[in-house]
Design an enzyme around this catalytic site. Structure first.
Site, PDB file in Angstrom:
ATOM      1  N   GLU B  67    -142.275   0.367-107.221  1.00  0.00           N
ATOM      2  CA  GLU B  67    -142.034  -0.510-108.372  1.00  0.00           C
ATOM      3  C   GLU B  67    -142.297   0.185-109.700  1.00  0.00           C
ATOM      4  O   GLU B  67    -141.589  -0.049-110.687  1.00  0.00           O
ATOM      5  CB  GLU B  67    -142.897  -1.780-108.273  1.00  0.00           C
ATOM      6  CG  GLU B  67    -142.459  -2.746-107.180  1.00  0.00           C
ATOM      7  CD  GLU B  67    -143.085  -2.452-105.817  1.00  0.00           C
ATOM      8  OE1 GLU B  67    -143.743  -1.405-105.664  1.00  0.00           O
ATOM      9  OE2 GLU B  67    -142.919  -3.281-104.900  1.00  0.00           O
ATOM     10  N   HIS B 136    -148.632 -13.546-101.893  1.00  0.00           N
ATOM     11  CA  HIS B 136    -147.186 -13.831-101.910  1.00  0.00           C
ATOM     12  C   HIS B 136    -146.900 -15.239-102.410  1.00  0.00           C
ATOM     13  O   HIS B 136    -145.840 -15.794-102.120  1.00  0.00           O
ATOM     14  CB  HIS B 136    -146.577 -13.673-100.510  1.00  0.00           C
ATOM     15  CG  HIS B 136    -146.582 -12.272 -99.984  1.00  0.00           C
ATOM     16  ND1 HIS B 136    -147.719 -11.668 -99.504  1.00  0.00           N
ATOM     17  CD2 HIS B 136    -145.594 -11.353 -99.878  1.00  0.00           C
ATOM     18  CE1 HIS B 136    -147.425 -10.434 -99.100  1.00  0.00           C
ATOM     19  NE2 HIS B 136    -146.142 -10.228 -99.318  1.00  0.00           N
TER      20      HIS B 136
END
Lengths: 329, 339
Positions: B67, B136
């Site tokens: 990322e 998450h």
């Protein structure tokens, strides 16, 4: 790749300009900071990272770049900026925090942006690696010419950002060159104490790209190796990694007492100062005369003087300018 | 906003996002998409589905799980004239790449005095409710909105999702586009039906920085975004049965924040409840309440309240997670405690 006379003199000129620029900055930086050193005082407040001694890296690489090519530089950016051809007046003004600086004083010496020559730098170690890949990707996708050079220090190779970017560049065969300036010190921690391998060029193998190591801060050797790597990138051959042994002749930042250096190291490095060495080489091999070099030095000094005068004479930005330019106009 | 809005065509948020990107890519060759699993798979949350087939691997670019590299590469590409749309698969993953986001993407316009622009969209999924655990399921709206230099939007329905995405891709500043998984229209996540609404086929924009009054009322103002809006609307239905008239505001955008619409509504109703699936402390709910209090505290007939996520990591067990999440009953209870 062997530099022509013009290229040799171009490198010498930019090395001298960078050195003269930093000599004046060093002097002005101390204004208002004696007898008690307080970083916030004087016409140039804040941290000041000088690059003197590291000029061969900047000129040996940037000799092969033009304004369209991209450079992402580090927190120690002056030599790279000057070699890339940034507007010296605006850079000086930015370092003084003046309204006529590149960002009107919002960025400062670690945040120099000159879009006209595609130069940017940043204060976070290894942060320029990703943007260099992105700019290179932009050229690749648009089928436009241009390579990106990401300068970083030898301490930066232990950042994840460097490794992620190396993989991305190799995976997508991007026209990027990662140039590691090995000045042997990450502030006070030596390369030996921070890095598992003695030379970082070997890390290129992990990403299937060529790796090169250049010893002794030699501008001619840097010119040669960087020239081949940049040529390769321009021809679609993908990225390269180059590590260059260079010398940090000053502290990490001004005010650094450098107590971590072994006795005699600094004196030995100053003995190897690359600027007198290059002058001697140019004279001894007959590339140019003393008069030619003297003229270059005089011109460099004038250019620097002009930039400093411009910065001195410029106004500070309005306090309220701090509240603008957060978003694009 | 422009819209031909004549047809009756319901889309999920996932399809609305993909359609927006598709249409913008057709008219602007500088737009491209990067992220994990956004190509072949069409995005874990369906928002890039079909794009690879039309535009190919160069412009619909699957990335390594890096990322930091691909978000900072997007910054470099944006500064070089491209208009990247990058996906951070879960907002929770910001921990591995926040330097690229808030130190680089969000600051380069300022550091260059506007000399460079950073026209990129960072889209990222938020929200829980389906027992995906504490790495998450977070919203993190306040964490992104707190830091200057990025616009932050979060749609509650497909119409806004499409128009906001188009607006974001045309913006010269970085836009963080936060889409809630529970509104996405992916069956396996369990979807809020109210997010799937009529969505025009032609391209249009929804203004970034403008809140929407979705339901008018006189007794209390319910403010939320994304999933919070649907909880507020359901609470308003419940309150209506008790003859309480609730006004519901969809913030749509956190940065810029449309403070005026909130202030005007509370001036009318005198009561304020903020619904926020992000953590309660130091976040969006505090900002909204402060906005009203700083402007004119005398307009308030009761102390404002918030229905937000408690300051704990998000638990896995279904009962514990549901206990923590905002819901319409909690909003109704908050109102009842005010009067």
């Amino acid at each position: 790749m062997t530099p022509s006379k013009d290229q040799i003199l171009w490198m010498y000129r930019n090395m001298v300009t960078s050195r003269r620029f930093e000599e004046i900055i060093e002097e002005i930086y101390m204004e208002g900071k004696t007898p008690a050193f307080n970083m916030a005082n004087g016409p140039i407040p804040g941290e000041m990272h000088l690059s003197n001694g590291q000029e061969p890296v900047a000129v040996g690489v940037c000799a092969h770049l033009n304004a369209d090519d991209i450079v992402t530089a580090t927190h120690r950016p002056h030599h790279q900026a000057i070699a890339k051809g940034v507007n010296l007046n605006k850079m000086a003004a930015e370092i003084f925090g003046k309204s006529s600086g590149f960002s009107g004083g919002r960025g400062g010496h670690m945040h120099i942006f000159d879009p006209d020559v595609n130069f940017a730098c940043s204060g976070i170690v290894a942060q320029g690696c990703g943007p260099a890949c992105g700019a290179a990707l932009s050229r690749q996708m648009q089928n436009k010419p241009g390579v990106a050079v990401s300068f970083l220090g030898e301490g930066a190779v232990n950042q994840g950002a460097f490794h992620e970017a190396m993989n991305l560049a190799a995976l997508w065969k991007l026209p990027v060159i990662f140039v590691v300036e090995d000045n042997a010190w990450g502030i006070s921690v030596s390369k030996e104490a921070s890095t598992a391998v003695p030379r970082n060029d070997v890390r290129a193998a992990a990403y299937g790209m060529p790796g090169h190591f250049i010893e002794n801060n030699d501008p001619y050797a840097i010119f040669d190796v960087a020239g081949e790597a940049i040529k390769r990138a321009r021809e679609g051959g993908g990225p390269s990694l180059i590590e260059i042994e260079t010398y940090r002749l000053a502290g990490h930042f001004m005010g650094d007492a450098e107590g971590y250096r072994p006795e005699g190291e600094k004196e030995a490095l100053i003995e190897k100062d690359p600027i007198p060495a290059m002058r001697a080489r140019i004279l001894s091999d007959g590339t140019a005369s003393a008069a030619e070099l003297d003229a270059i030095e005089t011109e460099s000094q004038s250019k620097v003087n002009e930039a400093i005068a411009f910065a001195r004479q410029s106004e500070l930005a309005a306090d309220t300018d701090a509240l603008t330019s957060v978003f694009a106009a | 906003m422009s819209s031909n809005g004549t047809n009756e065509r319901k889309l999920t948020i996932a399809r609305a996002m993909a359609e927006s990107i598709q249409q913008e890519m057709q008219i602007n060759e500088r737009v491209f998409v990067m992220g994990e699993d956004i190509g072949e798979l069409g995005g874990v949350f369906g928002n890039t589905r079909g794009l690879l087939e039309e535009f190919g691997k160069s412009r619909i670019r699957d990335t390594p799980i890096s990322e930091t590299a691909f978000i900072s590469a997007a910054v470099g590409a944006a500064q070089d004239g491209m208009r990247p749309v990058v996906e951070l698969m879960f907002a929770d993953f910001f921990g591995v790449c926040f330097d690229a986001i808030y130190n680089l993407m969000a600051k380069n316009i300022y550091f260059s005095g506007g000399g460079v622009s950073v026209p990129m969209v960072l889209m990222t999924s938020t929200g829980g409710g389906y027992s995906d655990g504490g790495q998450h399921s977070q919203c993190l709206y306040g964490s992104f909105a707190h830091l200057p230099g990025m616009k932050v939007v979060s749609p509650s329905n497909a119409f806004d999702a499409k128009g906001l995405m188009t607006a974001a891709m045309r913006d010269d500043s970085p836009v963080v586009y936060m889409f809630h998984k529970g509104l996405q229209g992916m069956g396996w996540l369990g979807t809020e039906a109210g997010a799937t609404v009529n969505t025009p086929e032609s391209d249009y924009t929804v203004e970034i920085g403008k809140a929407k009054v979705l339901r008018e009322g006189t007794d209390v103002t319910l403010v939320g975004l994304a999933m919070g809006v649907h909880n507020a609307l359901k609470a308003a239905d419940q309150l209506a049965k008790e003859d309480v008239s609730a006004e519901v505001i969809d913030l749509v955008s956190l940065v810029p924040l449309d403070r005026e619409t909130i202030i005007n509504s509370v001036a009318k109703t005198g009561r304020l409840i903020v619904v926020d699936e992000d953590y309660q402390s130091y976040g969006v709910s505090g900002e909204i309440i402060t906005t009203v209090c700083e402007h004119d505290i005398s307009k308030l007939k009761a102390a404002p309240k918030r229905v937000a996520y408690p300051d704990v990591p998000i638990p896995f067990a279904r009962n514990m997670e549901q206990f923590c999440l905002p819901n319409p009953d909690k909003i109704v209870a908050a109102y009842q405690a005010m009067v």
